[in-house]
Design a protein around this motif. Structure first.
Motif, PDB file in Angstrom:
ATOM      1  N   ALA A  90      61.727  29.649  56.942  1.00 55.93           N
ATOM      2  CA  ALA A  90      61.134  28.459  55.773  1.00 55.93           C
ATOM      3  C   ALA A  90      61.877  26.324  56.714  1.00 55.93           C
ATOM      4  CB  ALA A  90      62.264  29.047  54.803  1.00 55.93           C
ATOM      5  N   TYR A  91      62.450  26.821  57.472  1.00 59.43           N
ATOM      6  CA  TYR A  91      62.617  25.504  57.708  1.00 59.43           C
ATOM      7  C   TYR A  91      61.969  24.780  57.656  1.00 59.43           C
ATOM      8  CZ  TYR A  91      65.491  22.002  59.908  1.00 59.43           C
ATOM      9  OH  TYR A  91      65.682  20.723  59.465  1.00 59.43           O
ATOM     10  N   TYR A  92      60.821  25.802  58.969  1.00 60.68           N
ATOM     11  CA  TYR A  92      59.537  25.427  59.654  1.00 60.68           C
ATOM     12  C   TYR A  92      58.099  25.447  59.260  1.00 60.68           C
ATOM     13  CZ  TYR A  92      63.752  25.237  63.154  1.00 60.68           C
ATOM     14  OH  TYR A  92      64.889  25.839  63.353  1.00 60.68           O
ATOM     15  N   ARG A  93      58.258  25.055  57.544  1.00 54.14           N
ATOM     16  CA  ARG A  93      57.103  25.271  57.187  1.00 54.14           C
ATOM     17  C   ARG A  93      56.291  24.260  57.312  1.00 54.14           C
ATOM     18  NH1 ARG A  93      57.466  23.789  51.203  1.00 54.14           N
ATOM     19  NH2 ARG A  93      56.894  26.319  50.842  1.00 54.14           N
ATOM     20  N   SER A  94      56.463  23.531  57.193  1.00 52.31           N
ATOM     21  CA  SER A  94      55.493  22.192  57.591  1.00 52.31           C
ATOM     22  C   SER A  94      54.582  22.758  58.552  1.00 52.31           C
ATOM     23  CB  SER A  94      56.586  20.980  58.112  1.00 52.31           C
ATOM     24  OG  SER A  94      56.692  21.039  58.974  1.00 52.31           O
ATOM     25  N   THR A  95      55.316  23.899  59.319  1.00 48.19           N
ATOM     26  CA  THR A  95      53.789  23.375  60.500  1.00 48.19           C
ATOM     27  C   THR A  95      53.606  25.453  60.539  1.00 48.19           C
ATOM     28  OG1 THR A  95      55.594  24.346  62.056  1.00 48.19           O
ATOM     29  CG2 THR A  95      54.578  22.255  62.415  1.00 48.19           C
ATOM     30  N   PRO A  96      52.925  25.963  59.093  1.00 49.02           N
ATOM     31  CA  PRO A  96      52.909  27.346  58.682  1.00 49.02           C
ATOM     32  C   PRO A  96      52.405  28.554  60.032  1.00 49.02           C
ATOM     33  CG  PRO A  96      51.230  25.906  57.585  1.00 49.02           C
ATOM     34  CD  PRO A  96      52.534  24.845  58.415  1.00 49.02           C
ATOM     35  N   HIS A  97      50.887  27.618  61.259  1.00 48.17           N
ATOM     36  CA  HIS A  97      50.452  28.836  61.961  1.00 48.17           C
ATOM     37  C   HIS A  97      51.208  28.987  62.399  1.00 48.17           C
ATOM     38  CE1 HIS A  97      47.158  26.751  59.775  1.00 48.17           C
ATOM     39  NE2 HIS A  97      46.332  27.813  60.575  1.00 48.17           N
ATOM     40  N   ALA A  98      51.798  27.528  62.979  1.00 40.74           N
ATOM     41  CA  ALA A  98      53.376  27.917  64.388  1.00 40.74           C
ATOM     42  C   ALA A  98      53.844  29.267  63.862  1.00 40.74           C
ATOM     43  CB  ALA A  98      53.806  26.562  64.550  1.00 40.74           C
ATOM     44  N   ILE A  99      54.681  28.912  62.647  1.00 41.45           N
ATOM     45  CA  ILE A  99      55.413  29.954  61.995  1.00 41.45           C
ATOM     46  C   ILE A  99      55.246  31.646  61.884  1.00 41.45           C
ATOM     47  CG2 ILE A  99      57.968  28.576  61.473  1.00 41.45           C
ATOM     48  CD1 ILE A  99      56.921  29.335  58.299  1.00 41.45           C
ATOM     49  N   ALA A 100      54.056  31.258  61.066  1.00 40.19           N
ATOM     50  CA  ALA A 100      53.228  32.347  61.587  1.00 40.19           C
ATOM     51  C   ALA A 100      53.257  33.699  62.970  1.00 40.19           C
ATOM     52  CB  ALA A 100      51.803  32.411  60.878  1.00 40.19           C
ATOM     53  N   LEU A 101      53.283  32.607  63.580  1.00 36.61           N
ATOM     54  CA  LEU A 101      52.876  33.427  64.732  1.00 36.61           C
ATOM     55  C   LEU A 101      54.354  34.203  64.855  1.00 36.61           C
ATOM     56  CD1 LEU A 101      52.014  31.048  67.759  1.00 36.61           C
ATOM     57  CD2 LEU A 101      50.950  32.844  66.275  1.00 36.61           C
ATOM     58  N   PHE A 102      55.618  33.832  65.091  1.00 34.90           N
ATOM     59  CA  PHE A 102      57.177  34.337  64.568  1.00 34.90           C
ATOM     60  C   PHE A 102      57.071  35.577  63.930  1.00 34.90           C
ATOM     61  CE2 PHE A 102      57.625  30.094  67.075  1.00 34.90           C
ATOM     62  CZ  PHE A 102      58.937  30.300  67.876  1.00 34.90           C
ATOM     63  N   ASP A 103      56.945  34.960  62.556  1.00 32.00           N
ATOM     64  CA  ASP A 103      56.616  35.858  61.718  1.00 32.00           C
ATOM     65  C   ASP A 103      56.051  37.252  61.647  1.00 32.00           C
ATOM     66  OD1 ASP A 103      56.371  36.186  58.568  1.00 32.00           O
ATOM     67  OD2 ASP A 103      55.149  37.159  59.417  1.00 32.00           O
ATOM     68  N   TYR A 104      54.843  37.341  62.611  1.00 34.77           N
ATOM     69  CA  TYR A 104      54.050  38.622  63.108  1.00 34.77           C
ATOM     70  C   TYR A 104      54.302  39.290  63.948  1.00 34.77           C
ATOM     71  CZ  TYR A 104      49.915  41.689  63.945  1.00 34.77           C
ATOM     72  OH  TYR A 104      49.203  42.246  64.656  1.00 34.77           O
ATOM     73  N   ILE A 105      55.380  38.593  65.003  1.00 33.60           N
ATOM     74  CA  ILE A 105      56.009  39.010  65.903  1.00 33.60           C
ATOM     75  C   ILE A 105      57.209  39.554  65.685  1.00 33.60           C
ATOM     76  CG2 ILE A 105      57.457  39.103  68.089  1.00 33.60           C
ATOM     77  CD1 ILE A 105      55.187  36.832  68.865  1.00 33.60           C
ATOM     78  N   GLY A 106      58.155  39.593  64.602  1.00 32.19           N
ATOM     79  CA  GLY A 106      59.185  39.603  63.957  1.00 32.19           C
ATOM     80  C   GLY A 106      59.021  40.464  62.683  1.00 32.19           C
ATOM     81  N   TRP A 107      57.666  40.910  61.829  1.00 36.44           N
ATOM     82  CA  TRP A 107      57.090  42.131  61.869  1.00 36.44           C
ATOM     83  C   TRP A 107      57.237  43.258  62.244  1.00 36.44           C
ATOM     84  CZ3 TRP A 107      52.384  45.295  61.677  1.00 36.44           C
ATOM     85  CH2 TRP A 107      52.575  45.943  60.575  1.00 36.44           C
TER      86      TRP A 107
END
Length: 321
Positions: A90-107
């Motif tokens: 959430a700290y990096y939410r200004s770059t949502p496309h980028a954090i979505a990659l970490f989110d999906y791999i974590g999922w």
């Protein structure tokens, strides 16, 4: 659990038919893909960003740069569940496309990634001929009223969605009101939130305007009860689940953006969780090529797909950039 061993790749495939929208024309799709290790296992994720900022301010180049910075900052941080990972990202939410990659791999690392089955929602472009089931999305054009009449005559019970990509004005409202009884919802009609408030008696949905939870809450406040939620644009699956928890009566339609199989699988998983008809297309609709293999069966209006297995030999690794 920790992320390690970041690698970045690209993959490019031509569209089977050139794509023409009110915002861009495209003949091929290039995507950024990353791989990360979690506890010794390698996982991949695909970015939905484009080469230019016609759709979103983040581009392949900017997402690649952001991913490297985020990885350097969080690679030593421990997480044990999806909520903890969501809090870190959430700290990096200004770059949502980028954090979505970490989110999906974590999922992926936290789930069994079993086959998923969802109702198929078709998108019909002008000139296409398809056998339709469940729901069809039509892009706004000059003869939209007659097209809706033809579809309704042929498919009495099908749900119809009209997508205008924010291109309409108040002058179009009489036409919208005339067709409203035949339409499940109108997607991204206007570019001005004031018009959503003024014409909230129409079944309105937002897509491009659903950029973050603050924007979604603003539109909810003027009467919008449907969003097309694209996990890449909202920072992953966790933020979308948080939106549903915060606004239980919000109808969430999971959608992709000219995505390949790996990204499509996550879109389908989110759609299954929310119980709505997603924006998913059958394999081969846009592309003849993919960098991952998976099984897909379409039967009685339902799409079943298995977890895609990435063929890394089809990817172009980005070295020292």
């Amino acid at each position: 659990m920790r992320f390690s061993n970041l690698k970045c790749f690209t993959f490019t495939a031509p569209f089977k038919t050139p794509i023409r929208t009110v915002k861009a024309d495209m003949t091929e799709r290039k995507v950024l893909i990353i791989s990360l290790e979690v506890d010794g296992e390698t996982y991949y994720a695909e970015s939905n960003a484009f080469e230019t900022d016609w759709y979103h301010e983040e581009t392949i180049e900017s997402v690649h740069a952001a991913v490297k910075k985020i990885f350097a900052a969080i690679k030593d941080k421990e997480w044990t569940d999806y909520t903890t990972l969501g809090s870190i990202l959430a700290y990096y939410r200004s770059t949502p496309h980028a954090i979505a990659l970490f989110d999906y791999i974590g999922w992926q690392s936290l789930n069994d990634c079993k086959p998923v089955t969802v109702p198929l929602g078709y998108t019909l472009h002008p000139g296409q001929q398809l056998e339709l089931q469940n729901r069809v999305k039509l892009k706004w054009h000059d003869d939209i009223v007659n097209e809706i009449k033809k579809i309704r005559l042929q498919y009495a019970d099908i749900k119809i969605v009209v997508d205008a990509n924010g291109s309409l004005s108040e002058d179009d409202v009489p036409t919208l009101e005339a067709m409203a009884d035949d339409v499940d919802y109108f997607e991204e009609l206007f570019s001005d939130i004031a018009l959503y408030a003024k014409y909230s008696h129409l079944p309105l949905a937002i897509d491009e305007s659903a950029t973050n939870i603050e924007a979604i809450i603003r539109y909810y406040g003027v009467g919008v009860r449907i969003i097309v939620a694209k996990y890449a644009r909202l920072g992953g699956g966790y933020p979308i689940k948080a939106i549903k928890e915060a606004i239980p009566d919000m109808r969430i339609i999971a959608g992709g953006m000219y995505e390949f199989g790996l990204s499509k699988y996550f879109t389908a998983q989110l759609a299954a969780e929310f119980g709505t008809i997603p924006d998913l297309t059958p394999r081969g609709t846009y592309f003849s090529e993919d960098y991952a293999t998976y099984e897909e069966i379409i039967e009685n209006g339902q799409l079943m797909m298995t977890y895609p297995v990435v063929d890394v030999t089809k990817l172009q690794e980005i070295i020292n950039k």
